[in-house]
Design an enzyme around this catalytic site. Structure first.
Site, PDB file in Angstrom:
ATOM      1  N   GLU A  24       0.835  -1.212   0.000  1.00  0.00           N
ATOM      2  CA  GLU A  24       0.000   0.000   0.000  1.00  0.00           C
ATOM      3  C   GLU A  24       0.865   1.257   0.000  1.00  0.00           C
ATOM      4  OE1 GLU A  24      -2.542  -1.307   3.424  1.00  0.00           O
ATOM      5  OE2 GLU A  24      -4.132  -0.613   2.073  1.00  0.00           O
ATOM      6  N   GLU A  80      -4.087  -9.187   3.476  1.00  0.00           N
ATOM      7  CA  GLU A  80      -4.882  -8.831   4.663  1.00  0.00           C
ATOM      8  C   GLU A  80      -6.087  -9.736   4.891  1.00  0.00           C
ATOM      9  OE1 GLU A  80      -3.531  -6.711   2.599  1.00  0.00           O
ATOM     10  OE2 GLU A  80      -2.701  -5.014   3.696  1.00  0.00           O
TER      11      GLU A  80
END
Ligand code: NAI
Length: 688
Positions: free
Chosen positions: A107, A127
């Site tokens: 990210e 995630e």
């Protein structure tokens, strides 16, 4: 924690090089985030600097966020603020990626203006496998690069993408042919001061059919993980909401999910699995690289183990006593590879290369070449001892000698050799080429080096190892037996197999214990009970329903009947409850003078799990299990315990001591004579 030691800034002319240095994997921590934020601030203010590169020291860019922080209130600055600062700084920032850029690390890279990779890179957003969604823009920036459908596939599966695939997908802009740092600096200069924020890019036109297919696949694979639907929703909103609004919604969902019971369970398993695979303090050195493996016995397990070894790159000799069994086993391995190729999972050349490393043989003298011998013959102590005597006479000094026994006394097997220090258990689960769990059984005399070799082999085979002591059934089978026994008590007291199975399947098990028993075949345990009849404690409660089923020829699915009746239709086998079984169970209860009562689903689940917890605690007290968390690793990876529930120990800790004590009091009373009660402190002690 000194932020300056975890992030520092160097200069290459007018380019700032921001180095993340948080060994071993540059995990994103509060100190790293705060170091990055101040480095970005410094870069922004310094008029001489026109561009920046963010690079990781050591073996990775940022291999993920520090999960230990996820159970607590997150310390400031949080990752979205760091990324916002990069986007707002007015000058381009290039991410130089090597090793791994995963989760928050990826990210962060997506928040930069460009990404330059080295060839060894893997990127991904795992995630969802931890019960959360990317919370720092991953669900919004990724679809702007690859489209909604591809982003759903990647995020919902936690897929890891290598550098070449990353380049072709557009996840990275360039693969550095030489030095990554130099390539990233050159790339940064070429940007000539222009920003290129993903947040400002449009999402590619939505391919509705592709999105629907990606969603269906994600839901199928995701089971009950709530993060899957949350990720689907978040990614889809990239196409309909303004970037900032979608970003703040993503963050909110991330914050909710990270504190959920499922996310806590998955984090617990993440640490538990890592801990279980950690080399033991006294077993640091391996005996030597394992390249040549001899597998003895070409049955179900021997073939699966041979495939695991071939897949791990080893040369395999497959030994048998009979030519026919050897041929059958060899054909089975060939069929397996053919099916992998047909399913598009393996390239034909790769399958051929693996098969070429297999040498099926009846010539036991070839054992002399093996670095490691694994025995997978019939589960019979005398047979195994005879095989080990023979191995002892042929294997080279220093070779590791392993047994795949699932219950037998490893020390009694080792005693058949003149080198018990070289003997260990490698307990694979069926099908061995698929199941991740590997119980590594430490005998009384197993040397630390031999144990370390077992752990190294597990890693090479991509298995999840758990070291156990040598005791009947080791960790997994002993806990599973206690669980199954408790479930048998419940059908004797008033429940029916289908009710017990349904309650446990609702809890999350893929299959209830009676469906599992039918699948494995009731005769294995039946034979074992007969073999051990002499040692049985006659005072202990004994449920004879399984014996009665076997007496009636109901050995499980393979005979078309067991706890259920089985019918084949539409190419599938369907189970259905059978009134004959109900009659047999009712008669068995009546024969013991038991007044049947109805049991609720909650009681069924509670008793089934408490029986596991009780046995786990006994195993810890005996030292057969080393750490409480190992129990969860075993049950989740080898016995279908639902991962989202974290394992029996996690479940117990969630309930807390008073409820467990009350539950055990009840369990002792209901189970009757023969039930050994544990001391709960062994499972409740958070150390393990
Ligand atoms: P299997 O019956 O399919 O295969 C055993 C093979 O060993 C047969 O091919 C037989 O010809 C061969 N064999 C027997 N005696 C031999 C000898 N003296 N020398 C060479 N080969 C010999 O049995 P399976 O299911 O593969 O089990 C093997 C071992 O693995 C057992 O110890 C079992 O407890 C263990 N195990 C089995 C699991 C399962 O789910 N089936 C799971 C984990 C362990």
């Amino acid at each position: 924690m000194d932020q300056m030691t975890q992030v520092h800034m160097e200069r290459d002319g007018e380019v700032a090089v921001i180095v993340i240095d948080n060994p071993p994997i540059n995990a994103g921590s509060a100190a790293v985030r705060s170091g990055l934020l101040s480095a970005i601030g410094q870069f922004k203010e310094d008029a001489v600097l026109t561009a920046a590169v963010i690079i990781g020291a050591g073996k990775a860019f940022v291999a993920g966020s520090d999960l230990r922080e996820f159970g607590l209130p997150l310390a400031e600055p949080q990752l979205p603020s760091v990324i916002a600062a990069i986007e707002a700084c007015g000058k381009p920032v290039v991410a130089a990626l090597h090793g791994a850029a995963l989760g928050g690390g990826f990210e962060l890279a997506l928040g930069c203006d460009a990404r330059v990779a080295s060839a060894d890179l893997v990127v991904g957003l795992p995630e969802v496998t931890l019960g959360i969604i990317p919370g720092a823009g991953g669900t919004q920036r990724l679809p702007r690069l690859v489209g909604i459908a591809r982003a759903i596939r990647m995020i919902c599966s936690g897929e890891r993408v290598d550098s070449e695939a990353a380049l072709s997908l557009g996840l990275v802009d360039q693969i550095a042919s030489g030095d990554l740092r130099a390539a990233a600096i050159a790339y940064a200069r070429r940007l000539q001061g222009t920003k290129s924020r993903l947040s400002e890019r449009a999402v590619p036109a939505v391919d509705e059919a592709g999105v629907a297919a990606a969603i269906a696949a994600a839901r199928r694979a995701g089971g009950r993980n709530p993060a899957v639907q949350a990720a689907i929703d978040a990614v889809r909103s990239a196409a309909v909401l303004a970037f900032d609004q979608a970003l703040s919604e993503e963050r909110e969902v991330f914050q909710q999910l990270r504190l959920s019971a499922q996310a806590r369970a998955l984090r617990h398993l993440f640490f538990a699995e890592r801990e279980a695979a950690r080399p033991l303090a006294d077993a640091a050195a391996v005996t030597g690289a394992v390249q040549r493996v001899a597998v003895i016995g070409a049955g179900t397990m021997g073939c699966g183990i041979a495939i695991s070894a071939l897949d791990a790159g080893c040369d395999v000799r497959l030994l048998e006593q009979q030519a026919e069994a050897l041929e059958r086993g060899t054909a089975r391995i060939q069929d397996y590879y053919a099916s992998r190729v047909a399913a598009g999972k393996l390239k034909a050349v790769e399958a051929a290369a693996r098969e070429a490393r297999l040498q099926p043989t009846l010539d036991w003298s070839l054992l002399a070449e093996a670095d490691l011998v694994i025995e997978a013959v019939f589960e019979d102590l005398a047979v195994k001892q005879a095989v080990f005597r023979r191995i002892d006479g042929l294997a080279r000094p220093g070779a590791v000698l392993a047994s795949n026994t699932s219950y037998l006394d490893l020390d009694a097997i080792a005693a058949a050799t003149r080198r018990p220090q070289d003997v260990l258990g490698l307990h694979f689960f069926s099908p061995a080429q698929v199941m991740r769990l590997l119980e590594i059984v430490r005998g009384a005399q197993t040397s630390p080096q031999v144990l370390a070799t077992g752990l190294a082999l597990a890693q090479r085979m991509k298995k999840q190892p758990v070291v156990t002591g040598s005791a009947f059934g080791f960790v997994g089978n002993r806990i599973y037996s206690a669980y199954r026994r408790q479930c048998e008590f419940m059908i004797e007291e008033g429940a029916l197999p289908q009710q017990v199975d349904a309650a446990l399947e609702a809890f999350g098990f893929a299959m209830g214990p009676f469906a599992v028993a039918d699948l494995s075949g009731l005769d294995i345990a039946w034979r074992m009970r007969q073999a051990q009849a002499g040692q049985r404690d006659l005072q202990a409660r004994y449920v004879d329903i399984p014996d009665l089923l076997c007496d009636a020829g109901r050995l499980g699915r393979k005979t078309g009947a067991g706890y259920y009746a089985y019918e084949n239709s539409d190419g599938k086998t369907h189970r259905r409850s059978d009134p004959q079984v109900e009659a047999l169970i009712l008669a068995a209860s009546a024969a013991k003078g038991m007044l049947r009562r109805s049991l609720g689903d909650e009681e069924i689940v509670r008793r089934a799990l408490l029986s596991m917890v009780n046995e786990a605690s006994l195993l810890l007290a005996e030292g057969v299990a080393q750490r409480a968390s190992d129990v969860d690793v075993v049950l989740v990876n080898g016995y279908g315990f639902p991962r989202l529930q974290g394992g029996p120990v996690f479940w117990a800790r969630e309930r807390g001591e008073p409820a467990l004590t009350a539950g055990l009091d009840e369990l002792v009373g209901l189970s009757g004579p023969g039930f050994v009660r544990c001391e709960l402190r062994h499972v409740l002690n958070q150390e393990g």
